[in-house]
Every structure is written in structure tokens, then in C-alpha cells.
Enzyme design. Structure first.
Site, PDB file in Angstrom:
ATOM      1  N   ARG B 310       0.827  -1.202   0.000  1.00  0.00           N
ATOM      2  CA  ARG B 310       0.000   0.000   0.000  1.00  0.00           C
ATOM      3  C   ARG B 310       0.863   1.255   0.000  1.00  0.00           C
ATOM      4  O   ARG B 310       0.588   2.212  -0.727  1.00  0.00           O
ATOM      5  CB  ARG B 310      -0.966  -0.023   1.196  1.00  0.00           C
ATOM      6  CG  ARG B 310      -2.088  -0.998   0.942  1.00  0.00           C
ATOM      7  CD  ARG B 310      -3.015  -1.222   2.119  1.00  0.00           C
ATOM      8  NE  ARG B 310      -4.118  -2.073   1.647  1.00  0.00           N
ATOM      9  CZ  ARG B 310      -5.129  -2.499   2.396  1.00  0.00           C
ATOM     10  NH1 ARG B 310      -5.195  -2.174   3.677  1.00  0.00           N
ATOM     11  NH2 ARG B 310      -6.060  -3.256   1.878  1.00  0.00           N
ATOM     12  N   HIS B 453      -6.210  -0.427  -6.973  1.00  0.00           N
ATOM     13  CA  HIS B 453      -5.578  -1.679  -6.515  1.00  0.00           C
ATOM     14  C   HIS B 453      -5.009  -1.552  -5.102  1.00  0.00           C
ATOM     15  O   HIS B 453      -4.811  -0.473  -4.594  1.00  0.00           O
ATOM     16  CB  HIS B 453      -4.550  -2.193  -7.520  1.00  0.00           C
ATOM     17  CG  HIS B 453      -3.331  -1.341  -7.735  1.00  0.00           C
ATOM     18  ND1 HIS B 453      -2.223  -1.804  -8.379  1.00  0.00           N
ATOM     19  CD2 HIS B 453      -3.061  -0.057  -7.409  1.00  0.00           C
ATOM     20  CE1 HIS B 453      -1.316  -0.861  -8.439  1.00  0.00           C
ATOM     21  NE2 HIS B 453      -1.786   0.215  -7.857  1.00  0.00           N
ATOM     22  N   GLU B 454      -4.823  -2.706  -4.485  1.00  0.00           N
ATOM     23  CA  GLU B 454      -4.413  -2.793  -3.076  1.00  0.00           C
ATOM     24  C   GLU B 454      -5.426  -2.153  -2.134  1.00  0.00           C
ATOM     25  O   GLU B 454      -5.069  -1.652  -1.070  1.00  0.00           O
ATOM     26  CB  GLU B 454      -3.023  -2.181  -2.863  1.00  0.00           C
ATOM     27  CG  GLU B 454      -1.915  -2.797  -3.693  1.00  0.00           C
ATOM     28  CD  GLU B 454      -1.635  -4.259  -3.355  1.00  0.00           C
ATOM     29  OE1 GLU B 454      -2.040  -4.716  -2.266  1.00  0.00           O
ATOM     30  OE2 GLU B 454      -1.048  -4.967  -4.194  1.00  0.00           O
ATOM     31  N   GLY B 455      -6.689  -2.167  -2.522  1.00  0.00           N
ATOM     32  CA  GLY B 455      -7.743  -1.609  -1.667  1.00  0.00           C
ATOM     33  C   GLY B 455      -8.148  -0.230  -2.114  1.00  0.00           C
ATOM     34  O   GLY B 455      -7.334   0.693  -2.109  1.00  0.00           O
TER      35      GLY B 455
END
Lengths: 603, 603
Positions: B310, B453-455
């Protein structure tokens, strides 16, 4: 009409046109006497059908099969094979002459109805629509400022869809700064001119979609005044026409190359060389051109078209915002993912993502942007009708003033916020939205042009604060003030929500007017205009809050989905959006000099 | 180093690393004892050189020559020929093992220095860099949670650049909702597992850039708990390896197709079928996998990597924001267009557009976003170093708490605002910026992945408000509060600007802490989290205001361009940006229920 329901909402269009704007009442006026609510409805039905069946199907193909430059024959742009049939279908409806006089083959529709028509095509396929948009705008300019002969020779074939039109303003060194146009026009003995120069960023600058292309070209006649006061306007056709109006010899307008854009790829964007000798007709060198109106008055004629084009840009942005909203809404209702935050039991099935608060926020934001922007564009159409046909001269004047101050807002607000809406549509679809399998990322890329062409935000901001709100001792600002105050007064007599928002809007109105007047009085012009684009943005949000309060009042106590939806979007706008203007007004009131105090070497 | 000056500003990196963060003092710690300011500088020199000479030149080619799916050989992804040499050059520096122990071939660099290294590659070519990023993240996860044998077999070849790594989390029905992963892992008698399922959105999921690909795969062992508590983590290589570590037989991991993205096109994004029989090795059906750590603890291991990833996403976004800022600045300094609003004499030459206030605003905004985001990412690197190497246990705990609350901010703030910066870079370049001839529109499209992406932002917001600030009775929030209050106290003892901004920041700090605590106490969890993404955004702006006050203090009274530039950007941030949080805090304090009260049928 399968497919059209993902372009625009017809119930919303009907609500805006009739429940809110009362467009049907225009038919009481002589100009629209042949029309009725039924003819308006029928025209919209046809637009929705052609948009869904002829425009939408090749929207993606416009993106993936970009027009290509073919150097053969002195350079030409080659398009794929679905564009022309779509434009022919559109021309067949007569809509290219939607608002024109019956005498030149026009339908004499009100502008407000035409604006609704336009939105269908722009939502379905902005790149293909652009060819028709340019042709219609070109024709309208010549109808207003061309000679009867020019109307006969160029306008009639354009309104029939046989000829197409462009606007040739920019050059490589003269984009925003039209004062620096260097294309020259030398007068000839026969009354025509010969033009030499290079035009840049010409949308629809070349193609083979019809028999001819009518370029409207800004150029300078030697010996004229410097700057914008020395600019004249010319018709420069791709093919010269004979006495019978038939295209014949090629004129010296040569496609030098195509620009390759982030989006809007289906619309050719050309570099055109005028008078470089590629196709010199007989006589002196240069492309043959015909003066429109008086010498040196070209920019004022062009601004007539540009005001229309600026609202058209806003309409296109609104339409792209609208279709992406509907597509992301459809996705959100059908895509299961995750569980409610109040009870995450993995044994329970996943819920549609429309159940998640943040997805709802992104959908409400899009709804408020898209429906709000479309409403604003339609309102501008109505103002144009009022300006032209209100029997009361004071009403015509007031409509003109309002239109003048609202034009930069109608251009820039949809371009900014419906683009932001497209960004949210991508976010709603997540990874899928980031792929080219879905439509939303293309809508974003197409829409990204709108804050740039026909004058950037920065230019619209200076125009609004420096000219339009200040002209005639601030008469335009006063008209806007009165418009909003009138709605506030009506809302104060309404329900609890209307009352609450009326106070919010009235406070914002007062700040807008106060800050704008204070800036008008600021003696340092550099400081006055330093944050003009922030002023534009704040003005836009106040205007849209007005739009949403108007819609709330028009919805009344309707208990159907549309009524509830309008109330929810209004609530969203007043709670999440209008408050953004507070810090903007603070900054403006302080006449902040952060940017003007800067030495560029510090960057 | 021609070229690197348009990627990042080395003077700014030096300022941030040394004048602000005092990275050199880390060398007093045992882990970094072999290093010095000189070795840090040398590593950065190498990164800048390889980024400019090996990564940047094919950035556009990654966009125009997207990897293609070749169905031959069971499906493979084919890349153009400049990616592998660039990655080989990077691997040759040892930087894939930048922070790893010397025992496994690592350089034992501080995280803060590695973060600065990473920024060069991401600015030059985010798509090619992504392969290295994923490989390093995969290796770091296995270093933390894998067995010594797994480290030997998989990590060493990855750190040498011979093998590459991926993270296989998502499935078509399980993107944000990992609880719904359905890939199954059946235990075998020899201790290995056989995996069957389909993984979606796998970056770097197939290519031929090295000898092997090490997939880290989330899957469920039958009989385990439901939801995320039943997820285990497996190494699933593309090629099985022999006892000597050499790749041999193909494992049953088959490339089913590639996703075609808006940007980030150089990084393959794959659909992978596990155990569909395309390459079934001997034994039971399924792809051979090896359990990492304990069964059912896979998600906790993956979150170790995801926290790193992140911040890595934020670093990539910051780098893209940075390079687009520098490119638009260069354009603004050299492009003549228009004249000052205070004196528009067409007889005078046009001025560079950097002279226009609105262009300066767009450049200052970009500067504040890009330099601020990079500073935040570097600070997070330093916190990781403090967490691991601070000799004081209380210091390690505090660093861990701060890192925990800052991770969603470091992921999402650069993704949102450096993307907004890229949008401004396009706007500065105008029509040119909208073409693919210039770089900025690609930077925008590449960067648009980062909020997803990645949340997504929505998930980061819930994570920050619902978990990270609330954990341990709000200890993370308290740590952040203390961090900001400390800076405020120092700034109150500073110059006039520092004093002014100290009061603004202190007021914002108090609101952030007050609103967050009030929301923690809100009993209705749905309402509490309804505006979590607004809370995330407001938190981000407060944190960045802290970053800018810190930079102002670090710049002191430096009278060079860098010092003036830091003061100008801080002034911009405090005048134009921090005030945005006021209405956001108002909305949060009101526990607004606009989205939760909505019936989706109203949309």
C-alpha cells in the site's frame, strides 16, 4: 428502444423539459406555433432511437479504430465505415437544421428541445456526434452573418448533411491567444481572397463523410489593425463549387497530419496547410476564401458561434457524465461484493455493491453532477429561446444577461464535474472499470477534452470575473442575483427541506455577489483575476445549488422514484457539494496573492 | 545524467532525506553500520542513472506495444524487448534486496533510502518497475513468513532477479471481498498441496522475463473456518524446481487471458487458471503448491505484504505526480502564449505561460501534491526503520502505531492528489497535453490504477476510521495527535509564516481528533462508517499540512530557490488546500445519513 436507457433517462428529460421548464408553453409563440408537446416528444423519440441504434454501437470502434492519415492524394483522413451511415441517418431527420427557419429547411424547434436532442447523440457517441455538431454550428454562424448567396451555397448543403463544416481558429503559436493568428488573406480582384497559413487542432478537419467540407477560417487581411481587432472570417471550402453548387476543383487546403489524442479519437483532429501549393487553383497562390461579413470583424462573428459551442461543450460533458452514471448504477445494482459493515457474516451471501455507503455516495455525486449539468444546459437553451422569442423586451434583455454570465459556467462546470463523475464511475466498477472491456474509462478519456477546447477553465474564469459579470455595471451579476433570490423566496414558502436549502443557497448567493463586487472594485487587475478560476468554480457550485433547489421545488411532493431521487440528489448537493464554496469564497475575499507573488524559478 | 531531471528533483530528495529526516544518522545503528551518507548518495546516483537510461526510454513503448496473449504453449504473455534488459540492469545493482539481510545477499539499506530509490524507477516507467516491485514484495513476505528452505528455493533466485514473483489474491467474485475466495488447496501425502481455481487481476501473472514465476496464492484448505479466517497462503511456481533449484516441469498454472487496461499497460494483468489440467504434473489433479507458515493464517501474512504494498502504491502515485509536475513545469517555462492581464498589447511578444496566475496555481498545486506525497512516503519508510531498529522499545512502538494509521493515508492520498496533479499537468499543456505525443496523459492513465488496486479509497477509509484509529483505545490516533502537536509547538517558536500555519494546523488537528473520537463513539456502525472515505480524505489533508509545516521548518531561512519553493508550496497548501477540510469535518461531525437513508431504487 433497447440500449437508450443506458444513455440518458427519458423520464428525467421529460421532468426537466416539462415539469420544470414548461417547454410546452413555448408553442404559444408564433415561431413555434407548428409544434406541440407531441411533436417535441416525437423528436426526442427519434433521437433516442437513432442514438441507440446508429451511434452507440460504434462508439468503442471509434476509440479502437482511430482515423488514420493516408498520404495519398495530397493527404486524407480515413475513417471506419460506421460513421457515415450514422451521420446520414441523423441528417435524414432534419435535425441538423433543428432550430433554423423553415425558409432554409429548418424545423424551427426551440433551442431547449434541441439541447435535449443533442444530449442523446453525445451520450451515445461523442466522436461521431462532433461532426454533426460542428456542421450545425458552422451553418448557424453563416445564417447569422453570411450573405444570402453564402447561405444558399454553403448552408443549405450543410443542413441537408451533404457538406460538413469546421471552425479553423487555432494555429501552433496561437491557441488560447487568437491575437497571434498569422494566417494571411490577400484580397483578389474578383472579391475573393487567397489564404496562406497553417491551422492546428481542427476537429473534423478532414474526412470523406460528405461531398465537401466548409472551413470557417480566421485570418488577417494585410494592413488591418494588430491583435484581435484585425481578424477576419472566411469561408474556405475543401472543394471549390461551380455555379450550380456542385463541388469541383480541389482548393489548396491540405491535410498535413492528424493529432493523436487521449480520447475523442473518432473525431479527426487535423493540421491543415492553407496555400502551400499542394492544390493551387488557377490565379494567385493560396487557398481560395470568401469573406464573411465585414473585414476585421471576424472574431465577433466567431464569438457568436463560440458562445453556442461553449454551451455545446458543456452539453457533451453532461451527456458523458450521464451515460457513465447510468452504466455504473447498473453495475452497482448487479455486482455482488462484500457484506454490510453492520454484520459481516461470511455465511451470508454477498450484497450488491449499491448497498455500500461509499458506492452510494459515488452514485449520488454522479447523479447530482449529470442531472444537474443537463438541467443547466437545458436552461441555457431556454434562455436562448427567451432571448429570441420573449414578447417582452425586458424579458429578452434579462435572458440575454443571464445567458451571458451562465455561458462560462455551462461550459466549465459540466466539463469539470461530469469528468469527476466519470472518474467516480470508474471507481464504482473498480478493476473492471479500469479495463477497456467496459465503457467508463473511454467516457473519461473522451470527456477529458472538454475542460480544454473552446477555452480552458482559466480562460472561462477570466471571462466570467473580468468581463461578463462586470459588464454594464454588473447587470449580468444582478440578473443572476435576482434569479437565485427569486427561487430562494419560493423555497422559503415550501417544505422543510426546501426551507433549509433556501437558507444555505441564500447565504451562498450573498457571498458570491459580495465577493464578486469586491473583486470588481480591486484596482490591481493582476490580483483581481489571480484566482478567477476559483471564482468560476465557486460560481458554478452556487448555480448548481440553485438548479437543485429548482428541481426540488419542481418535484414537489412526488412520491415516485423520480421524486425521491431528486430530493436525495438535492440533499447530497446541499450537504456535500455547496459547502465546498465556503473556503473558496474566503480565499477570494482575501484577494490571495500566493500565485502572483511567486518567482517562477522557485518552482 | 541527462533525462533524470524530468523524473524527480535530486536536490529535493536530498533535502527530504537529509535536511528533514536526517537519514544519515541511521548509520549510527548497527544494522546500517556499513553505510554512510556517501553510500546512500551513490545508490541514489545509480538509481537515477538506470531509471533515466534503461527505464524511461521505453515507457511510451510499454503503452503503445501492450503485452499480447499468445495462445501457443498453453497460453503465454509476450512483451516487447526492452523490459527484460531494464529489469536485468536493476537486478544487477542488488536493489531487489535493498533492505534484506546481508545473509541472503541483501544490501541492508534503510527503508527510507530504498523508498527514495523506488521513486526513480516508478517515475521513469511504472509498468516495468511493477515487475520488480512485485518480486521484491513477494520475497519480503517469504523472508518474514517462509521456511528456511522456501527462502533458499524461492527468495534467493528472486533477489538475484532470476525468478519473478506475484501476489494472487483476487478472483472474479472476490476482489475487495477476500472472504469469498474459492480457490481450493487439497493436502497431499508428501506435505504439498494441489490447488484448483481461477485468479483474476494478477499483475505480472505471466511473462518470460526470467527463469520462473513464484506465485503467492490465497486459497482455502477444505474443512477450515468460513471467511477470511479460513484462508491459507501457498507458493505456487510456474515451473516446479528440482533438488538443485533449477526450474523443470511446468506446473498447472495456465494463462487464460490478459486484461486490457486504461493505462499501466506494460504490466501484464492476467487471468490464471490453477489446476484446470493444462499442465498437470504427476499425482493428483491441481497445481502444486507449498504452504507458507501455518494453515488458515494466510491473510495475516498477506497483510504484512499488503501494508508494504500500500505504501508502495502511494510511492508510485507520488512518483508519477512528480514527473508530470516537472514536465508541465518545463513546458510552462518555454511555451509562449498570451500576455499579462494587466497589459494586453498585441504589439508585445507573448509571454511564457508560467507568467499566468492560473498556470502558477496549477503548478503550485502539483508541487504541493508531488513533493508532499513523496515526503509522506519517505517518512513512512523512516517509520519502518524506526519500528525495526530504534534502540528504544517505546520508540519502536510509537513508530509502529504511526505507521499503522498513516498506511491508508500514504496509499490513498498520493493516489488521489497526484492523480489530480496529473490532470493539472494535462491542463497546463492544454491541447498538447491531451495528445499522446506528450507524456502527461499516459502518466494520468497509468496513475488512475492507484486509487483502485491494493484496496480502494472506500476500503482504506473504513480501515482507517473503523480499525486503525480505533485500535488499542485509539492509541494510533493519539500518536498522530502527538506527532502533529509536537510540530505545532516547534512552529509556534518559528517565523511569522510558521506561526500562522501552526495555528491553522493546530485547529485542523483538534477537529480531526475530536471528530474521529466522536465517530468511534457512534453506536450505529453503519452511520459511523458512512462517510469513512471523506474522513480519510480530511485526515490526508491534515497529515499533508503537517508534512508541509515540517518542510517549512526544515527549510528554515534558506534563501535559495529550493527554500523559497518550499515556502511557496507550504503557503499554497495552507491557503488553498487545508481549508477544504472544514466542510468535510462539518459533514462528519453531523454524522450525515444521506447515503444510508437512500433507497437504491431512487437512483
Amino acid at each position: 428502444m433497447p440500449g437508450s436507457s443506458q444513455l440518458l433517462s427519458r423520464p428525467d428529460l421529460d421532468f426537466l423539459l416539462h415539469d420544470w421548464l414548461g417547454a410546452g408553453s413555448l408553442t404559444a409563440r408564433e415561431r413555434f406555433a407548428e409544434h406541440s408537446r407531441e411533436t417535441f416528444d416525437a423528436v426526442l423519440d427519434v433521437c433516442a432511437e437513432i442514438a441507440a441504434e446508429r451511434f452507440a454501437p460504434h462508439n468503442k470502434r471509434n476509440d479502437t479504430e482511430e482515423p488514420r492519415f493516408d498520404p495519398a492524394g495530397g493527404g486524407r483522413a480515413v475513417l471506419h465505415d460506421e460513421v457515415r451511415p450514422a451521420l446520414d441517418a441523423l441528417a435524414g431527420t432534419g435535425l441538423l437544421a433543428a432550430t433554423a427557419d423553415a425558409g432554409v429547411g429548418g424545423l424551427q424547434l426551440p433551442h431547449v428541445v434541441r439541447s435535449a436532442c443533442v444530449a442523446w447523440f453525445a451520450a451515445a457517441n461523442i466522436s461521431t456526434w462532433a461532426y454533426a455538431f460542428l456542421t450545425a454550428a458552422n451553418a448557424n454562424l453563416l445564417l447569422a452573418h453570411g450573405s444570402p448567396e453564402q447561405v444558399e451555397t454553403w448552408v443549405r448543403p450543410m443542413l441537408e448533411g451533404r457538406f460538413h463544416g469546421t471552425m479553423c481558429l487555432s494555429e501552433t503559436q496561437a491557441g488560447s491567444s487568437l491575437a497571434d493568428v498569422t494566417t494571411r488573406a490577400e484580397p483578389q480582384d474578383d472579391g475573393s481572397y487567397r489564404l496562406t497559413g497553417t491551422k492546428m487542432w481542427i476537429s473534423g478537419g478532414d474526412h470523406e463523410l460528405g461531398e465537401n467540407i466548409v472551413h470557417l477560417v480566421l485570418a488577417k487581411i494585410p494592413g488591418g489593425p494588430a491583435g484581435v481587432k484585425g481578424i477576419s472570417l472566411f469561408v474556405v471550402p475543401k472543394f471549390l463549387v461551380g455555379d450550380d453548387g456542385t463541388p469541383g476543383e480541389r482548393n489548396d487546403v491540405v491535410l498535413a497530419g492528424l493529432n493523436h489524442k487521449m480520447g475523442y479519437r473518432g473525431t479527426t483532429n487535423a493540421v491543415l496547410n492553407l496555400g502551400e501549393g499542394g492544390h493551387t487553383p488557377g490565379g494567385a497562390p493560396g487557398a481560395v476564401g470568401y469573406l464573411v461579413g465585414e473585414p476585421h470583424r471576424g472574431l465577433s462573428y466567431m464569438f457568436h458561434m463560440m458562445n453556442e459551442a461553449r454551451i455545446g461543450v458543456g452539453a457533451g460533458a453532461a451527456a458523458l457524465g450521464y451515460t457513465a452514471y447510468l452504466k455504473s448504477l447498473d453495475y452497482a445494482r448487479t455486482r455482488p461484493q462484500g457484506r454490510p459493515v453492520a454484520g459481516r457474516d461470511p455465511g451470508q451471501p454477498q450484497v450488491p455493491i449499491v448497498e455500500h455507503a461509499d458506492v452510494r455516495r459515488m452514485l449520488l455525486a454522479q447523479k447530482s453532477y449529470a442531472e444537474g449539468a443537463l438541467a443547466l444546459v437545458l436552461y441555457c437553451g431556454l434562455l436562448l429561446d427567451e432571448q429570441e422569442t420573449d414578447p417582452d423586451p425586458a424579458g429578452r434583455d434579462r435572458a440575454g444577461l443571464l445567458l451571458d454570465v451562465l455561458t462560462p459556467v455551462a461550459k466549465s462546470w459540466p466539463s469539470q464535474w461530469c469528468l469527476a463523475g466519470n472518474d467516480l464511475a470508474i471507481q464504482v466498477l473498480g478493476g473492471y472499470g479500469y479495463t477497456r472491456e467496459y465503457d467508463v474509462e473511454q467516457h473519461y478519456r473522451d470527456n477529458r477534452l472538454n475542460p480544454i477546447h473552446e477555452g480552458t477553465h482559466g480562460i472561462q474564469g477570466i471571462d466570467l470575473l473580468g468581463r461578463r459579470t462586470a459588464a454594464r455595471d454588473g447587470a449580468g451579476l444582478d440578473a443572476l442575483d435576482g434569479l437565485i433570490a427569486g427561487t430562494v423566496a419560493r423555497a422559503r414558502a415550501g417544505g422543510a427541506e426546501a426551507k433549509e436549502y433556501a437558507e444555505d443557497l441564500d447565504a451562498a448567493r450573498a457571498r458570491l455577489v459580495g465577493v464578486t463586487r469586491a473583486l470588481h472594485a480591486e484596482p490591481d487587475v493582476t490580483a483581481r483575476l489571480a484566482n478567477a478560476s476559483i471564482h468560476l468554480e465557486a460560481t458554478g457550485h452556487v448555480v448548481l445549488a440553485w438548479i437543485w433547489l429548482e428541481q426540488l421545488l419542481a418535484a414537489g411532493d412526488r412520491a415516485d422514484d423520480l421524486g425521491h431521487g431528486k430530493r436525495a440528489a438535492a440533499r447530497y448537493f446541499f450537504r456535500y457539494e455547496l459547502p465546498r464554496t465556503g473556503p473558496q469564497f474566503d480565499l477570494l475575499a482575501a484577494v490571495d496573492r500566493t500565485t502572483t507573488d511567486l518567482d517562477p524559478s522557485w518552482l
